[in-house]
Design a protein around this motif. Sequence first.
Motif, PDB file in Angstrom:
ATOM      1  N   GLU A 129       0.826  -1.213   0.000  1.00  0.00           N
ATOM      2  CA  GLU A 129       0.000   0.000   0.000  1.00  0.00           C
ATOM      3  C   GLU A 129       0.859   1.262   0.000  1.00  0.00           C
ATOM      4  OE1 GLU A 129      -2.802  -0.232   3.243  1.00  0.00           O
ATOM      5  OE2 GLU A 129      -2.847  -2.419   3.065  1.00  0.00           O
ATOM      6  N   ILE A 130       1.900   1.288   0.832  1.00  0.00           N
ATOM      7  CA  ILE A 130       2.674   2.522   0.969  1.00  0.00           C
ATOM      8  C   ILE A 130       3.613   2.747  -0.214  1.00  0.00           C
ATOM      9  CG2 ILE A 130       2.523   2.512   3.477  1.00  0.00           C
ATOM     10  CD1 ILE A 130       5.323   1.401   3.614  1.00  0.00           C
ATOM     11  N   THR A 131       3.789   1.742  -1.072  1.00  0.00           N
ATOM     12  CA  THR A 131       4.629   1.913  -2.264  1.00  0.00           C
ATOM     13  C   THR A 131       3.825   1.747  -3.552  1.00  0.00           C
ATOM     14  OG1 THR A 131       5.273  -0.431  -2.196  1.00  0.00           O
ATOM     15  CG2 THR A 131       6.715   1.141  -1.071  1.00  0.00           C
ATOM     16  N   ALA A 132       2.504   1.781  -3.466  1.00  0.00           N
ATOM     17  CA  ALA A 132       1.656   1.567  -4.647  1.00  0.00           C
ATOM     18  C   ALA A 132       1.922   2.611  -5.727  1.00  0.00           C
ATOM     19  CB  ALA A 132       0.187   1.591  -4.244  1.00  0.00           C
ATOM     20  N   HIS A 133       2.309   3.825  -5.313  1.00  0.00           N
ATOM     21  CA  HIS A 133       2.559   4.889  -6.285  1.00  0.00           C
ATOM     22  C   HIS A 133       3.744   4.596  -7.190  1.00  0.00           C
ATOM     23  CE1 HIS A 133       5.237   5.639  -2.914  1.00  0.00           C
ATOM     24  NE2 HIS A 133       5.971   6.405  -3.697  1.00  0.00           N
ATOM     25  N   ARG A 134       4.565   3.608  -6.837  1.00  0.00           N
ATOM     26  CA  ARG A 134       5.741   3.296  -7.645  1.00  0.00           C
ATOM     27  C   ARG A 134       5.458   2.226  -8.708  1.00  0.00           C
ATOM     28  NH1 ARG A 134      11.187   2.458  -4.526  1.00  0.00           N
ATOM     29  NH2 ARG A 134      11.906   2.801  -6.675  1.00  0.00           N
ATOM     30  N   ARG A 135       4.267   1.663  -8.686  1.00  0.00           N
ATOM     31  CA  ARG A 135       3.906   0.677  -9.693  1.00  0.00           C
ATOM     32  C   ARG A 135       4.035   1.281 -11.090  1.00  0.00           C
ATOM     33  NH1 ARG A 135       4.345  -4.584  -8.562  1.00  0.00           N
ATOM     34  NH2 ARG A 135       3.428  -5.084  -6.545  1.00  0.00           N
ATOM     35  N   GLY A 136       4.620   0.521 -11.998  1.00  0.00           N
ATOM     36  CA  GLY A 136       4.856   1.006 -13.345  1.00  0.00           C
ATOM     37  C   GLY A 136       6.241   1.589 -13.539  1.00  0.00           C
ATOM     38  N   GLU A 137       6.929   1.899 -12.442  1.00  0.00           N
ATOM     39  CA  GLU A 137       8.311   2.379 -12.530  1.00  0.00           C
ATOM     40  C   GLU A 137       9.202   1.189 -12.895  1.00  0.00           C
ATOM     41  OE1 GLU A 137      11.686   3.635  -9.332  1.00  0.00           O
ATOM     42  OE2 GLU A 137       9.675   4.456  -8.995  1.00  0.00           O
ATOM     43  N   PRO A 138       9.970   1.236 -13.984  1.00  0.00           N
ATOM     44  CA  PRO A 138      10.713   0.053 -14.442  1.00  0.00           C
ATOM     45  C   PRO A 138      11.612  -0.584 -13.389  1.00  0.00           C
ATOM     46  CG  PRO A 138      10.709   1.735 -16.142  1.00  0.00           C
ATOM     47  CD  PRO A 138      10.094   2.366 -14.928  1.00  0.00           C
ATOM     48  N   LEU A 226       5.191  -0.079   7.113  1.00  0.00           N
ATOM     49  CA  LEU A 226       5.135   0.942   8.163  1.00  0.00           C
ATOM     50  C   LEU A 226       4.346   0.477   9.378  1.00  0.00           C
ATOM     51  CD1 LEU A 226       5.732   3.781   9.192  1.00  0.00           C
ATOM     52  CD2 LEU A 226       3.733   4.605   7.912  1.00  0.00           C
ATOM     53  N   ALA A 227       3.205  -0.143   9.164  1.00  0.00           N
ATOM     54  CA  ALA A 227       2.342  -0.548  10.278  1.00  0.00           C
ATOM     55  C   ALA A 227       3.048  -1.482  11.264  1.00  0.00           C
ATOM     56  CB  ALA A 227       1.063  -1.195   9.739  1.00  0.00           C
ATOM     57  N   PRO A 228       3.808  -2.506  10.812  1.00  0.00           N
ATOM     58  CA  PRO A 228       4.486  -3.373  11.789  1.00  0.00           C
ATOM     59  C   PRO A 228       5.530  -2.635  12.622  1.00  0.00           C
ATOM     60  CG  PRO A 228       4.364  -4.443   9.647  1.00  0.00           C
ATOM     61  CD  PRO A 228       3.977  -3.009   9.443  1.00  0.00           C
ATOM     62  N   ILE A 244       9.540   9.319   9.027  1.00  0.00           N
ATOM     63  CA  ILE A 244      10.131  10.270   8.092  1.00  0.00           C
ATOM     64  C   ILE A 244       9.466  10.089   6.734  1.00  0.00           C
ATOM     65  CG2 ILE A 244      12.248  10.989   6.932  1.00  0.00           C
ATOM     66  CD1 ILE A 244      13.804  10.134   9.373  1.00  0.00           C
ATOM     67  N   ASP A 245       8.901  11.154   6.223  1.00  0.00           N
ATOM     68  CA  ASP A 245       8.197  11.115   4.937  1.00  0.00           C
ATOM     69  C   ASP A 245       9.171  11.051   3.769  1.00  0.00           C
ATOM     70  OD1 ASP A 245       5.644  11.237   6.082  1.00  0.00           O
ATOM     71  OD2 ASP A 245       5.718  13.436   6.193  1.00  0.00           O
ATOM     72  N   ASP A 246       8.649  10.556   2.633  1.00  0.00           N
ATOM     73  CA  ASP A 246       9.446  10.452   1.403  1.00  0.00           C
ATOM     74  C   ASP A 246      10.740   9.694   1.666  1.00  0.00           C
ATOM     75  OD1 ASP A 246       7.564  12.057  -0.047  1.00  0.00           O
ATOM     76  OD2 ASP A 246       8.447  13.828   0.889  1.00  0.00           O
ATOM     77  N   CYS A 247      10.603   8.584   2.371  1.00  0.00           N
ATOM     78  CA  CYS A 247      11.781   7.858   2.845  1.00  0.00           C
ATOM     79  C   CYS A 247      11.515   6.364   2.838  1.00  0.00           C
ATOM     80  CB  CYS A 247      12.135   8.332   4.255  1.00  0.00           C
ATOM     81  SG  CYS A 247      13.645   7.628   4.917  1.00  0.00           S
ATOM     82  N   GLY A 248      12.521   5.598   2.425  1.00  0.00           N
ATOM     83  CA  GLY A 248      12.452   4.152   2.469  1.00  0.00           C
ATOM     84  C   GLY A 248      13.246   3.593   3.631  1.00  0.00           C
ATOM     85  N   HIS A 249      14.156   2.657   3.327  1.00  0.00           N
ATOM     86  CA  HIS A 249      14.833   1.878   4.359  1.00  0.00           C
ATOM     87  C   HIS A 249      16.113   2.514   4.879  1.00  0.00           C
ATOM     88  CE1 HIS A 249      14.957  -1.830   6.565  1.00  0.00           C
ATOM     89  NE2 HIS A 249      16.123  -2.211   6.069  1.00  0.00           N
ATOM     90  N   TYR A 250      16.562   3.616   4.259  1.00  0.00           N
ATOM     91  CA  TYR A 250      17.865   4.200   4.610  1.00  0.00           C
ATOM     92  C   TYR A 250      17.708   5.703   4.874  1.00  0.00           C
ATOM     93  CZ  TYR A 250      19.445  -0.204   2.593  1.00  0.00           C
ATOM     94  OH  TYR A 250      19.621  -1.544   2.309  1.00  0.00           O
ATOM     95  N   PRO A 251      17.138   6.079   5.994  1.00  0.00           N
ATOM     96  CA  PRO A 251      16.809   7.492   6.232  1.00  0.00           C
ATOM     97  C   PRO A 251      17.997   8.434   6.188  1.00  0.00           C
ATOM     98  CG  PRO A 251      15.677   6.076   7.813  1.00  0.00           C
ATOM     99  CD  PRO A 251      16.647   5.213   7.080  1.00  0.00           C
ATOM    100  N   TRP A 252      19.167   8.028   6.671  1.00  0.00           N
ATOM    101  CA  TRP A 252      20.316   8.933   6.700  1.00  0.00           C
ATOM    102  C   TRP A 252      20.839   9.215   5.295  1.00  0.00           C
ATOM    103  CZ3 TRP A 252      20.465   3.784   7.621  1.00  0.00           C
ATOM    104  CH2 TRP A 252      21.423   3.018   6.948  1.00  0.00           C
ATOM    105  N   VAL A 253      20.503   8.365   4.339  1.00  0.00           N
ATOM    106  CA  VAL A 253      20.883   8.579   2.946  1.00  0.00           C
ATOM    107  C   VAL A 253      19.802   9.362   2.214  1.00  0.00           C
ATOM    108  CG1 VAL A 253      21.398   7.439   0.747  1.00  0.00           C
ATOM    109  CG2 VAL A 253      22.253   6.458   2.887  1.00  0.00           C
ATOM    110  N   GLU A 254      18.554   8.959   2.407  1.00  0.00           N
ATOM    111  CA  GLU A 254      17.440   9.515   1.645  1.00  0.00           C
ATOM    112  C   GLU A 254      16.973  10.875   2.169  1.00  0.00           C
ATOM    113  OE1 GLU A 254      14.530   6.342   0.426  1.00  0.00           O
ATOM    114  OE2 GLU A 254      15.582   5.271   2.020  1.00  0.00           O
TER     115      GLU A 254
END
Length: 268
Positions: A129-138, A226-228, A244-254
């Motif tokens: 759900e939280i990454t659904a917006h990336r569907r279609g990205e190669p 995110l929920a777990p 942290i918004d607009d962030c995946g698994h590596y916050p200090w990088v992203e």
Amino acid sequence: MPIFVTEDGAALHYDLSGEGKPLITLAGGAGRHPSYLGDLAGLPGQLVIPHLRGVGETPGPSKSYWEQASDLEDLRGHLVLQRLDLVAHSAGTRLAMAYAAQFPDNVASMLLITPPSAHLTDTPSDAAEITAHRRGEPAFEKAMAAYHRRPKTQSDFEAWQADTAAATYALWTEREQAHARVGKTDLATVNAYFGVPAPPDFAQLLSKTDATVRVIAGAQDFTTGLAPVLAAAKLFTNGEVVVIDDCGHYPWVEQPGAFRRAADPFVA
């Protein structure tokens, strides 16, 4: 590179970065070379970064995260610290929590960065759900196609890591691509690290520590959902969470600025 000797006679190497309060800093992977952590975007304090068994300068064989908790206790004695302040990322958080479960009185604080939490809570993952917006990205579609593949050899594992890396970040720009190439992980070390199941009372054991705990979550972290992560933060008596918004698994990088705003006051 400094070393400390464990109770069973193993010599474990560790890196030192920065100055100030010692922060025992645990890489994820599991067993990924800690070089991928960098200096955690300049996190204040002295980062004491062990090379876990079978990782980097520390020879193998590796051990499970549950067994390696005793190595942290030996490191505490080596550094002559009354209690440990732990900073851990991803699979490294499982080791940090294993230490807190086994040595609850010896932990002052834990900063847990994007902790996988399926072993602690029954809360279903909302990763899709939280990454659904990336569907279609190669790059993301390629990662999804490879995600459930289970590599059996080191070469297959390295290919799998490369194929799935794009899903572990919120964006896949040159910055993220460069970071994904840092820090080798050996499949044998991964298998040994997860070589024992989580104790059935793991979550209950964590409630026995009075350590202050801050969990940092990425709002678009496909790796953990995110929920777990939000649910796991509630297991600690003195636990709290920062998303942290607009962030995946590596916050200090992203999102280094947002990461520092979340982490600095806590570790200080």
